[in-house]
Write an enzyme that holds these catalytic residues in place. Structure first.
Site, PDB file in Angstrom:
ATOM      1  N   ARG A   1      36.791   9.059 -23.682  1.00  0.00           N
ATOM      2  CA  ARG A   1      38.052   9.797 -23.861  1.00  0.00           C
ATOM      3  C   ARG A   1      37.960  11.054 -23.015  1.00  0.00           C
ATOM      4  NH1 ARG A   1      35.627  13.944 -24.859  1.00  0.00           N
ATOM      5  NH2 ARG A   1      37.635  14.880 -25.286  1.00  0.00           N
ATOM      6  N   GLY A   2      39.091  11.791 -22.969  1.00  0.00           N
ATOM      7  CA  GLY A   2      39.152  12.943 -22.077  1.00  0.00           C
ATOM      8  C   GLY A   2      39.844  12.513 -20.800  1.00  0.00           C
ATOM      9  N   ALA A   3      40.815  13.318 -20.357  1.00  0.00           N
ATOM     10  CA  ALA A   3      41.703  12.875 -19.277  1.00  0.00           C
ATOM     11  C   ALA A   3      40.964  12.432 -17.997  1.00  0.00           C
ATOM     12  CB  ALA A   3      42.727  13.975 -18.982  1.00  0.00           C
TER      13      ALA A   3
ATOM     14  N   GLN B   1      36.584  15.983 -32.024  1.00  0.00           N
ATOM     15  CA  GLN B   1      35.922  16.087 -30.708  1.00  0.00           C
ATOM     16  C   GLN B   1      35.159  17.399 -30.570  1.00  0.00           C
ATOM     17  OE1 GLN B   1      39.109  15.143 -31.167  1.00  0.00           O
ATOM     18  NE2 GLN B   1      39.794  13.702 -29.620  1.00  0.00           N
TER      19      GLN B   1
ATOM     20  N   ASP C   1      45.765  17.378 -20.532  1.00  0.00           N
ATOM     21  CA  ASP C   1      45.999  15.943 -20.281  1.00  0.00           C
ATOM     22  C   ASP C   1      47.131  15.699 -19.298  1.00  0.00           C
ATOM     23  OD1 ASP C   1      44.637  16.107 -23.070  1.00  0.00           O
ATOM     24  OD2 ASP C   1      44.294  14.106 -22.262  1.00  0.00           O
TER      25      ASP C   1
ATOM     26  N   ASN D   1      47.944  19.021 -24.249  1.00  0.00           N
ATOM     27  CA  ASN D   1      46.504  18.935 -24.525  1.00  0.00           C
ATOM     28  C   ASN D   1      46.339  18.530 -25.989  1.00  0.00           C
ATOM     29  OD1 ASN D   1      43.734  19.219 -23.647  1.00  0.00           O
ATOM     30  ND2 ASN D   1      43.610  21.036 -24.936  1.00  0.00           N
ATOM     31  N   LYS D   2      45.120  18.388 -26.407  1.00  0.00           N
ATOM     32  CA  LYS D   2      44.799  17.923 -27.755  1.00  0.00           C
ATOM     33  C   LYS D   2      45.619  18.626 -28.829  1.00  0.00           C
ATOM     34  CE  LYS D   2      42.827  15.258 -28.732  1.00  0.00           C
ATOM     35  NZ  LYS D   2      43.488  13.959 -29.042  1.00  0.00           N
TER      36      LYS D   2
HETATM   37  O1  MRU Z   1      42.195  12.329 -27.254  1.00  0.00           O
HETATM   38  P1  MRU Z   1      41.201  12.852 -26.258  1.00  0.00           P
HETATM   39  O2  MRU Z   1      39.861  13.134 -26.850  1.00  0.00           O
HETATM   40  O3  MRU Z   1      41.142  11.988 -25.044  1.00  0.00           O
HETATM   41  O4  MRU Z   1      41.813  14.241 -25.817  1.00  0.00           O
HETATM   42  C1  MRU Z   1      41.095  15.016 -24.913  1.00  0.00           C
HETATM   43  C2  MRU Z   1      41.731  16.320 -24.615  1.00  0.00           C
HETATM   44  O5  MRU Z   1      42.788  16.651 -25.115  1.00  0.00           O
HETATM   45  C3  MRU Z   1      41.053  17.157 -23.581  1.00  0.00           C
HETATM   46  O6  MRU Z   1      41.209  18.515 -23.859  1.00  0.00           O
HETATM   47  C4  MRU Z   1      41.690  16.853 -22.203  1.00  0.00           C
HETATM   48  O7  MRU Z   1      41.693  15.481 -21.976  1.00  0.00           O
HETATM   49  C5  MRU Z   1      40.987  17.534 -21.106  1.00  0.00           C
HETATM   50  S1  MRU Z   1      39.407  16.827 -20.799  1.00  0.00           S
HETATM   51  C6  MRU Z   1      38.702  17.604 -19.490  1.00  0.00           C
END
Ligand code: MRU
Length: 347
Positions: free
Chosen positions: A45-47, A192, A233, A243-244
């Site tokens: 996970r993470g963009a 997370q 994201d 973002n999250k």
């Molecule tokens: O649902 P996730 O864990 O994929 O969400 C991740 C986030 O919101 C991060 O802050 C974002 O992707 C940036 S990662 C460098």
């Protein structure tokens, strides 16, 4: 540094982020379908990380596709990977990059197409690490010395090919000799912050304190927090940031208390086709992520649940957006497109 994802002869290997921090287990995806499943279930996970995973998924799919049906299989591979998670634009950016390369290879022997796509996926991985280091270098100066940095979710090595965006800025500030520590929001419901950010920073020996999300206002008011740094994201042309879930509340609280709120992200997270954040698709995740904690119910059976995985922080709360190409400040409708403009010839 933790290896989030790797291309290997056996397949695409990922650390299983659903099992961290207690269990460090690697899974090997041998098909593009398994990569898609790993993205959907948040094994990865993470963009930026899901962008890299999607590119590797495309390459893996083409390795197993047959020459006779390559075009239609390629389309299915891309659409399957694109259907995994809707919010992070890096996923679509990476698939689009693989599609453009594929289109340019039309008529070439299948072996050459496979080689080129694998090379491209590995290149996206390598570029991501370099980009994160550049984001860190650009952002380190913004971090006040002898202060605490608050972050939300995990925008670290685990959310990227390595080093991280928000945590990259923190790592670079520490490497530059700044005396800082980190407050990590636990980040309900998927945790997370608690599970990943704390684990990652502990591995690096960067002092980190875990707080629950509802404590952020208390600490932002207290004067200890020097700045907030989060990832993103998707960022719309006007600077609105998806973002999250929970990021919006942190940004408003930072603004209220005069604490700078920084967003660290690669330019592949910019979506300049969207005029504002209202148009960013917000993923809804399964209700059990809210009603259960590690398989144990924390709400009565049949509870009605909302579980948006992301929220949108309006640009007016964002002090600056730190990218590998430089730091954008308001007005973002001008500063963000300028980051993407070709560099001017100095002659
Ligand atoms: O649902 P996730 O864990 O994929 O969400 C991740 C986030 O919101 C991060 O802050 C974002 O992707 C940036 S990662 C460098």
């Amino acid at each position: 540094m933790v290896e989030t994802i790797q291309w290997t002869d056996a397949g695409v290997v990922m650390i299983d982020q659903t099992r961290l921090p207690l269990i460090e287990e690697f899974v090997t995806c041998r098909t593009y379908g398994q990569v898609a499943e790993a993205i959907t279930t948040m094994v990865i996970r993470g963009a930026p990380a899901i962008g890299v995973a999607a590119a590797m998924g495309v390459a893996l799919g083409v390795l197993h596709a047959s020459a006779a049906t390559l075009d239609s299989e390629f389309e299915t591979i891309c659409s399957t990977l694109a259907a995994t998670r809707p919010t992070a634009v890096n996923l679509f950016w990476a698939i689009d990059r693989m599609q453009r390369l594929y289109a340019s290879l039309r008529g070439r022997p299948i072996g050459a197409i496979r080689d080129a796509l694998v090379r491209e996926a590995r290149q996206i991985y390598l570029e991501d690490i370099a980009i994160n280091r550049a984001i860190g270098a650009n952002g380190a100066a913004l971090v006040p010395d002898h202060k605490t940095v608050l972050t939300h979710c995990n925008a670290g090595a685990l959310a990227t090919a390595g080093y991280g965006t928000a945590l990259g800025v923190i790592r670079a500030a520490v490497a530059a000799g700044k005396h800082i520590d980190v407050f990590a929001d636990e980040t309900r419901p998927f945790l997370q912050g608690a599970r990943l950010t704390v684990w990652e920073l502990q591995q690096d020996g960067i002092p980190v304190t875990l707080i629950t999300d509802n404590m952020a206002g208390h600490f932002l008011h207290g004067g200890r927090i020097g700045c907030v740094v989060v990832g993103a994201d998707r960022i719309a042309r006007n600077g609105d940031v998806a973002n999250k879930i929970g990021t919006y509340a942190v940004a408003v609280l930072a603004h209220e208390n005069g604490v700078p709120f920084y967003v660290a992200a690669p330019v592949s997270t910019l979506d300049l086709t969207l005029s504002s954040g209202d148009r960013i698709p917000i993923e809804q995740r399964p209700s059990r992520e809210v009603t259960e904690l590690f398989g144990t119910a924390v709400a009565p059976p049949g509870t009605s649940v909302q579980n948006p995985a992301f929220d949108v922080t309006p640009a007016r709360y964002v002090t600056a957006i730190i990218t590998e190409k430089g730091v954008a400040r308001p007005p973002y409708a001008t500063s963000l497109p300028a980051l993407l403009a070709p560099a001017k010839d100095s002659k």
